[in-house]
Design a protein around this motif. Structure first.
Motif, PDB file in Angstrom:
ATOM      1  N   ALA A  43       8.765   2.509   0.155  1.00  0.00           N
ATOM      2  CA  ALA A  43       9.218   1.125   0.153  1.00  0.00           C
ATOM      3  C   ALA A  43      10.732   1.031   0.021  1.00  0.00           C
ATOM      4  N   PHE A  44      11.330   1.906  -0.807  1.00  0.00           N
ATOM      5  CA  PHE A  44      12.776   1.881  -0.980  1.00  0.00           C
ATOM      6  C   PHE A  44      13.497   2.328   0.289  1.00  0.00           C
ATOM      7  N   ASN A  45      12.973   3.354   0.975  1.00  0.00           N
ATOM      8  CA  ASN A  45      13.587   3.796   2.232  1.00  0.00           C
ATOM      9  C   ASN A  45      13.541   2.681   3.279  1.00  0.00           C
ATOM     10  N   SER A  46      12.418   1.975   3.333  1.00  0.00           N
ATOM     11  CA  SER A  46      12.323   0.854   4.269  1.00  0.00           C
ATOM     12  C   SER A  46      13.300  -0.250   3.890  1.00  0.00           C
ATOM     13  N   GLN A  60       8.552  -6.225  -1.847  1.00  0.00           N
ATOM     14  CA  GLN A  60       7.614  -5.104  -1.881  1.00  0.00           C
ATOM     15  C   GLN A  60       8.131  -3.978  -2.762  1.00  0.00           C
ATOM     16  N   TRP A  61       9.418  -3.672  -2.623  1.00  0.00           N
ATOM     17  CA  TRP A  61       9.957  -2.574  -3.446  1.00  0.00           C
ATOM     18  C   TRP A  61       9.966  -2.951  -4.916  1.00  0.00           C
ATOM     19  N   ALA A  62      10.339  -4.198  -5.248  1.00  0.00           N
ATOM     20  CA  ALA A  62      10.363  -4.625  -6.643  1.00  0.00           C
ATOM     21  C   ALA A  62       8.977  -4.574  -7.253  1.00  0.00           C
ATOM     22  N   PHE A  63       7.964  -4.882  -6.452  1.00  0.00           N
ATOM     23  CA  PHE A  63       6.582  -4.813  -6.941  1.00  0.00           C
ATOM     24  C   PHE A  63       6.231  -3.386  -7.350  1.00  0.00           C
ATOM     25  N   LEU A  64       6.561  -2.423  -6.489  1.00  0.00           N
ATOM     26  CA  LEU A  64       6.225  -1.031  -6.799  1.00  0.00           C
ATOM     27  C   LEU A  64       7.148  -0.458  -7.863  1.00  0.00           C
ATOM     28  N   ALA A  65       8.401  -0.889  -7.898  1.00  0.00           N
ATOM     29  CA  ALA A  65       9.272  -0.454  -8.984  1.00  0.00           C
ATOM     30  C   ALA A  65       8.773  -0.974 -10.314  1.00  0.00           C
ATOM     31  N   GLY A  66       8.232  -2.183 -10.317  1.00  0.00           N
ATOM     32  CA  GLY A  66       7.634  -2.718 -11.529  1.00  0.00           C
ATOM     33  C   GLY A  66       6.418  -1.927 -11.961  1.00  0.00           C
ATOM     34  N   ALA A  83      27.370  -4.129  -0.564  1.00  0.00           N
ATOM     35  CA  ALA A  83      27.344  -4.430  -1.996  1.00  0.00           C
ATOM     36  C   ALA A  83      25.917  -4.600  -2.496  1.00  0.00           C
ATOM     37  N   LEU A  84      25.073  -5.269  -1.718  1.00  0.00           N
ATOM     38  CA  LEU A  84      23.685  -5.436  -2.114  1.00  0.00           C
ATOM     39  C   LEU A  84      22.968  -4.094  -2.191  1.00  0.00           C
ATOM     40  N   LEU A  85      23.196  -3.246  -1.207  1.00  0.00           N
ATOM     41  CA  LEU A  85      22.550  -1.938  -1.199  1.00  0.00           C
ATOM     42  C   LEU A  85      23.004  -1.090  -2.379  1.00  0.00           C
ATOM     43  N   GLY A 134       0.790  -1.210   0.000  1.00  0.00           N
ATOM     44  CA  GLY A 134       0.000   0.000   0.000  1.00  0.00           C
ATOM     45  C   GLY A 134       0.827   1.265   0.000  1.00  0.00           C
ATOM     46  N   ASN A 135       2.127   1.163   0.160  1.00  0.00           N
ATOM     47  CA  ASN A 135       2.965   2.357   0.179  1.00  0.00           C
ATOM     48  C   ASN A 135       3.492   2.657  -1.202  1.00  0.00           C
ATOM     49  N   ASP A 136       3.954   3.876  -1.409  1.00  0.00           N
ATOM     50  CA  ASP A 136       4.519   4.214  -2.708  1.00  0.00           C
ATOM     51  C   ASP A 136       5.953   3.702  -2.793  1.00  0.00           C
ATOM     52  N   GLU A 137       6.523   3.823  -3.998  1.00  0.00           N
ATOM     53  CA  GLU A 137       7.841   3.244  -4.243  1.00  0.00           C
ATOM     54  C   GLU A 137       8.919   3.880  -3.368  1.00  0.00           C
TER      55      GLU A 137
END
Length: 579
Positions: A480-483, A502-508, A549-551, A474-477
């Motif tokens: 979600a990215f900050n979280s 969750q972030w990939a869903f909203l980025a999509g 590295a992941l971040l 339910g949050n915006d991208e």
């Protein structure tokens, strides 16, 4: 002195407890006759001090729909006599046309007189005066099969603006009722009078067969009183209006007697799959197969499990199925997605049997079958690619045991060579090199399987709002990215998986609402860091993973803002293909 005595006497009179006995009870209604969709205000007044909860409205349920009851009290003092009255006000909706009787109501031994109410039909036509407020109801089909969706539409006509109001949903015994989309608002002219129309649509899915009545929705609101004498200072007084939508009777047909499969009624059902493009596979290398079942006019709870049969030469690792129900063009569309990781264990040619799902076409009244055709695949021996494995783990194994031959010089180990490796029991493997290669692939497979589990987004219909998907983020991208950044810095791998999904869903959503999260991440270059994270949790020898590295990888792909889109759900009606 006299004034003091009078004050004491007055105080004693006021402090004397009122008698609880009820001396008289009266019942009145605000209008008679009344139209069938209008409300009646029933007022019951008891002289005395009865308990507030003694009023019983159950005798009214036979002929009326009983709304909310409010209670008020009033105290008067006349010639030092204290008089109390209790008033109950109840909203009643007649259940039909004709003469109905409000029976005698009892309050602590006292009864009201029965009242006769004349309920007349709604006056309509060119010669009748236009009404200011009314409700209409309609269904797209009055005869349906069990579990078949029907479309219910309620329209509220308002001749003036309302101050506030609420419209309840219709009611049907043993049925799923879901509002579809947002309300529609527009203007219309009926019998020469202009109205503001509020249209609300519901999907109703009956859960039992037989004759049923859909009870109309109830509208309760407040409008400005038209009489100028009702003004109070600078404020306009409002009046309460109540309207009841007409009831609709439907017939729900049972499951036909000749149906011997999972009952799935719908307008369209299809099967689609995601499958690797190569024609040959290798022993020990995992293959991911995703099958999507899509059905129109049903909810996700009605979708069956997919029958999948595989030859003995495969190890199977099924993922938990994901389901969703969305609204598209006022039609419920349900999906079930099943993902399976397959590992070939034998070389040769294999036939994967076809996948079939029988369903009942409610438009034609016939049974049809959604199917995926059988597949022929070729599995190559693992030795053909054994020398292409990354050499670092093999070098370490050779340093631990000098008796192990070099892979380049001797890619295949004889049957008796397993005794040269002291770490493994003789019964565990007849091929030491194949055992090592398989162990490496197990680690890789663990990363792939968990990636599919946690990073695969449920498919979303083209043109659909993300807010229509059950369980979607339910949050915006940005939020979600900050979280996600905070979780990567301090969280466990499981928490990172959830936040990343969750972030990939909203980025999509920003790029294409049909790109699954797993495909999106694999194409972005962040997969090596994800595999390292998963290996740290699921490997036999857990190691620390590089959070930084992941971040950095995720920040880089976010900045690129890729526009590429891959459709995860084919069109419901592809050209040249019929249901």
């Amino acid at each position: 002195m006299k004034q003091s005595l009078f004050s004491i006497f007055l105080f004693l009179c006021l402090a004397h407890p009122a008698l609880a006995d009820v001396t008289r009870v009266e019942a009145t209604i605000d209008k008679n006759p009344v139209m069938v969709d209008e409300a009646i205000q029933l007022t019951v007044t008891a002289l005395g001090d009865p308990a507030r909860e003694v009023f019983d409205s159950s005798p009214l349920l036979k002929d009326f729909v009983v709304g909310r009851t409010s209670v008020s009290t009033q105290t008067r003092i006349i010639n030092f006599d204290k008089e109390e009255t209790v008033t109950w006000t109840t909203t009643l909706f007649p259940r039909g046309e004709g003469n109905f009787t409000i029976p005698a109501l009892t309050v602590e031994g006292k009864q009201t007189k029965p009242l006769t109410v004349n309920v007349i039909p709604v006056q309509a036509g060119q010669d009748e005066p236009a009404r200011d407020y009314y409700l209409t109801t309609d269904v797209d089909i009055s005869e349906v099969y069990l579990h078949q969706q029907l479309l219910y539409t309620a329209k509220l006509y308002l001749a003036s603006n309302i101050e506030r109001g609420s419209l309840q949903a219709p009611e049907l015994q043993d049925a799923q009722i879901q509002q579809l989309g947002d309300d529609k608002q527009y203007s219309d002219i009926v019998n020469g009078k202009r109205y503001q129309v509020i249209e609300r649509t519901f999907a109703i899915v009956p859960q039992s067969s037989g004759e049923f009545t859909i009870k109309g929705p109830v509208f309760a609101g407040e409008v400005l009183a038209q009489d100028p004498n009702t003004r109070f200072g600078f404020f306009n007084r409002t009046k309460q209006i109540n309207r009841l939508g007409p009831d609709i009777t439907i017939h729900v047909k049972p499951v036909p007697a000749d149906i011997d499969y999972h009952w799935l009624p719908g307008e369209y059902v299809s099967l689609n799959e995601e499958w690797p493009q190569q024609s040959s596979f290798t022993v020990g290398e995992p293959v991911t197969r995703t099958i999507t079942l899509t059905a129109m006019g049903v909810v996700e709870e009605q979708l069956p499990e997919l029958p999948q049969m595989y030859p003995p030469g495969f190890k199977l690792y099924p993922d938990q199925a994901s389901t969703a129900t969305v609204n598209k063009n006022n039609t419920l569309i349900a999906q079930r997605v099943e993902t399976l990781a397959m590992i070939p264990t034998q070389a040769g040619d294999f036939i994967l049997p076809e996948v079939t799902v029988p369903w009942f076409n409610v438009l034609t009244g016939k049974t049809e079958t959604a199917r995926l055709p059988a597949k022929k695949i070729t599995v190559a021996p693992a030795s053909a690619t054994a020398t292409q494995v990354q050499p670092a783990p093999l070098t370490q194994a050779q340093s631990d045991n000098t008796a192990l031959p070099a892979p380049a010089a001797q890619p295949e180990i004889p049957q008796g060579a397993q005794g040269t490796v002291p770490q493994a029991a003789p019964a565990e493997s007849n091929d030491t090199l194949l055992w090592i290669v398989s162990a490496l692939w197990i680690v890789t497979l663990a990363g792939w399987i968990v990636t599919v589990i946690y990073f695969r987004r449920r498919p979303v219909m083209q043109g659909e709002k993300l807010s229509d998907v059950r369980g979607s983020a339910g949050n915006d991208e940005k939020q979600a990215f900050n979280s996600l950044q905070k979780v990567i810095q301090t969280g466990a791998p499981g928490e990172v998986q959830k936040a990343l999904r969750q972030w990939a869903f909203l980025a999509g959503k920003q790029q294409s609402p049909t790109v699954p999260a797993g495909i999106y991440l694999r194409k972005s270059g962040v997969q090596p860091q994800i595999d390292a994270m998963l290996s740290s949790q699921y490997s036999d020898k857990p190691q620390q993973w590089d959070r930084k590295a992941l971040l950095q990888s995720i920040q880089a792909i976010r900045q690129q803002n890729t526009k590429q889109s891959n459709s995860a759900l084919p069109p419901l009606y592809p050209e040249g293909q019929s249901s």
